[in-house]
Design an enzyme around this catalytic site. Structure first.
Site, short mmCIF file in Angstrom:
data_model
loop_
_atom_site.label_atom_id
_atom_site.label_comp_id
_atom_site.label_asym_id
_atom_site.label_seq_id
_atom_site.Cartn_x
_atom_site.Cartn_y
_atom_site.Cartn_z
CG ASP A 13 -1.85 -1.24 1.22
OD1 ASP A 13 -2.23 -1.67 0.12
OD2 ASP A 13 -2.13 -1.76 2.30
CD GLU A 14 4.75 -0.47 -0.33
OE1 GLU A 14 3.90 -0.75 -1.21
OE2 GLU A 14 5.41 -1.32 0.27
N GLY A 17 -0.01 1.71 -7.26
CA GLY A 17 -1.01 1.97 -8.30
C GLY A 17 -0.85 3.37 -8.86
CB ALA A 39 -2.96 -6.29 -5.37
N GLY A 40 -4.67 -4.15 -3.79
CA GLY A 40 -5.65 -3.08 -3.98
C GLY A 40 -4.86 -1.85 -4.38
CG HIS A 41 -2.19 -1.88 -7.00
ND1 HIS A 41 -1.27 -2.37 -7.89
CD2 HIS A 41 -1.90 -2.46 -5.82
CE1 HIS A 41 -0.47 -3.22 -7.26
NE2 HIS A 41 -0.84 -3.29 -6.00
CD GLN A 224 0.46 -8.92 -2.96
OE1 GLN A 224 1.03 -9.55 -3.82
NE2 GLN A 224 -0.78 -8.51 -3.11
CB THR A 299 -7.57 -0.66 -1.49
OG1 THR A 299 -6.43 0.11 -1.15
CG2 THR A 299 -8.22 -0.09 -2.71
NE ARG A 305 -3.79 0.21 3.71
CZ ARG A 305 -4.04 1.05 2.70
NH1 ARG A 305 -3.71 2.33 2.77
NH2 ARG A 305 -4.65 0.61 1.62
CB VAL A 414 2.37 16.57 -2.35
CG1 VAL A 414 3.88 16.71 -2.18
CG2 VAL A 414 1.95 16.99 -3.76
#
Ligand code: GDP
Ligand code: IMO
Ligand code: MG
Length: 426
Positions: A13-14, A17, A39-41, A224, A299, A305, A414
């Protein structure tokens, strides 16, 4: 024949996407190389949000060919729902290619993921319950069913009958669940899924080789992250694939010498969802602030988290394992509200100090992070796009991370929007 890899450097989750979508403007092909619908992008374009699980994050551009590579595990129902969602929002999904060698997630994988997690009780991993572990286990045990099997009904039913016999025995005798019917499952996959998938299935490895020979730009999109990697992560609190950059070769069929750029995506702090060690985890007011400002809820699974400070020990390891050429730092704006910002530069282990991840995981559970504290900037940076406009303290924070981690930060996020970033490479 340049290939760029986008890889998560933390616990997921960085913002992979968002960055994949951003880089895709300059690419021809975006290929997912591992993972599945765990995954959740997220991509935010203007005010529209797209949350993708299986479809590569380049799909929003008409010039991109999105590819689901051989290393991915595919749950057809989720794939179709995602394609329908995209089509209903005006996205052309007809170019998607799915590797015939990718493995299918079957209903028994989902069921086994749920019951094994329940069975583990307080030792559960906190998986996404999407059947990922069971599907990759079957792949390794050579009893998996591949996407190409959908094109041969006889083979498909034979494989399903044989594997389901064993799965049903396990489900019934170990977990006290009802057995599953091979006929109904075969009908669902062959009559409903196969006709829809047939036109997407292809030899994606040969396709990628042709693209590279023609000089096309390929982006390999990781799901991931480094510390969820089956081999390099905090085992057993990991996923069942190899998200690290090496996985991009295995999961696509692209050779390592074709990769020219590896971009590590790192949040300006760290989050983790699910169980497992997390040295810089914070609780209390700071945790609530990071979670609320960063909207740190899964997501897909909507789980909160776990937040923590940026960990340079882990980031250095991610640089080494993935041979990162650079880092794209996301969510710097989330730290806008803080008086001071902490960065972990090393770990205290008993009387010793180390700048490396302890080899033995029992030690990692006990390390005490050593923090360096920097001044916050207390300014809303979410609308800034020019490096010179960033507050001095924010630039110092990024500079400090670069000096600690040893590779340049090329870009800083940002805000969630496609255009909300500051280019540091200029
Ligand atoms: P992924 O799994 O690595 O693709 O990341 P996710 O999409 O699961 O989670 C990242 C979240 O942060 C998403 O909601 C993004 O829209 C959001 N995001 C990405 N980059 C930034 C950023 O620079 N600032 C802020 N505030 N949000 C961001
Ligand atoms: P993206 O691509 C964050 C975590 C789960 C669990 C562990 C194993 O959006 O960054 P699994 O279902 O894969 O067997 O679960 O891995 N996990 C993720 N955490 N982001 C993800 O994907 C994740 N995919 C799996 O929470 O701890
Ligand atoms: Mg995610």
């Amino acid at each position: 024949m340049p290939v760029t890899v986008v890889v998560g450097t933390q616990w997921g989750d960085e913002g992979k996407g968002k960055l994949t979508d951003l880089f895709a403007e300059e690419m021809d092909v975006v290929v997912r190389y591992q993972g599945g619908h765990n995954a959740g992008h997220t991509i935010v374009v203007d005010s529209e949000t797209f949350a993708l699980q299986l479809v590569p994050s380049g799909i929003l551009y008409p010039h991109i060919t999105p590819v689901i590579g051989n290393g991915v595990v595919v749950e057809p129902q989720t794939l179709f729902e995602e394609l329908e969602m995209l089509a209903s929002r005006g996205v052309d999904t007809s170019r998607l290619m799915v590797s015939g060698n990718a493995h299918l997630i079957m209903p028994y994988h989902l069921e086994l993921d749920k019951v094994t997690e329940r069975y583990l009780g307080k030792n559960s991993l906190g998986t996404t319950k999407r059947g990922i572990g069971p599907a990759y286990s079957d792949k390794a045990a050579r009893v998996g069913i591949r996407v190409q099997d959908l094109l041969d009904p006889k083979i498909f039913r034979e494989k399903l009958e044989s594997v389901l016999k064993e799965k049903n025995a396990i489900l019934a005798k170990v977990y006290n669940r009802l057995p599953m019917d091979p006929k109904a499952m075969g009908d669902l996959y062959l009559d409903t899924y196969a006709p829809k998938l047939a036109k997407l299935i292809g030899d994606t490895t040969s396709f990628l080789h042709r693209c590279l020979a023609e000089g096309k730009e390929v982006l390999a999109e990781g799901a991931q992250a480094t510390f969820l990697d089956l081999d390099h992560g905090t085992y057993p609190y990991v996923t069942s694939s190899n998200p690290t950059a090496g996985g991009a070769c295995v999961g696509t069929g692209i050779g390592p010498r074709d990769i020219t750029r590896v971009v590590g995506i790192a949040k300006a702090y760290v989050t983790r969802v699910g169980a497992g060690p997390f040295p810089t985890e914070v609780t209390g007011d700071i945790a609530d602030l990071l979670v609320e400002r960063g909207h740190e809820y899964g997501t897909n699974t909507k789980r909160r988290r776990r937040p923590g400070w940026f960990d340079c020990v882990m980031a250095r390891q991610a640089v080494a394992i993935n041979s990162l050429s650079e880092i794209a730092l996301t969510k710097l704006d989330v730290l806008d509200a803080l008086e001071t910002v902490r960065v972990c530069t090393g770990y205290r282990v008993g009387d010793d100090i180390t700048e490396e991840i302890p080899y033995h995981q029992s030690t990692l559970h006990k390390v005490e992070p050593i923090y360096f504290e920097l001044a916050g900037w207390k300014t809303d940076i979410s609308q800034l796009t020019c490096l010179d406009d960033l507050p001095k303290e924010a630039r110092e924070y990024v500079g400090f991370l670069e000096s600690q981690v040893g590779v340049p930060v090329s870009l800083v996020g940002v805000g969630p929007g496609r255009k909300q970033f500051v280019d540091f490479a200029k």
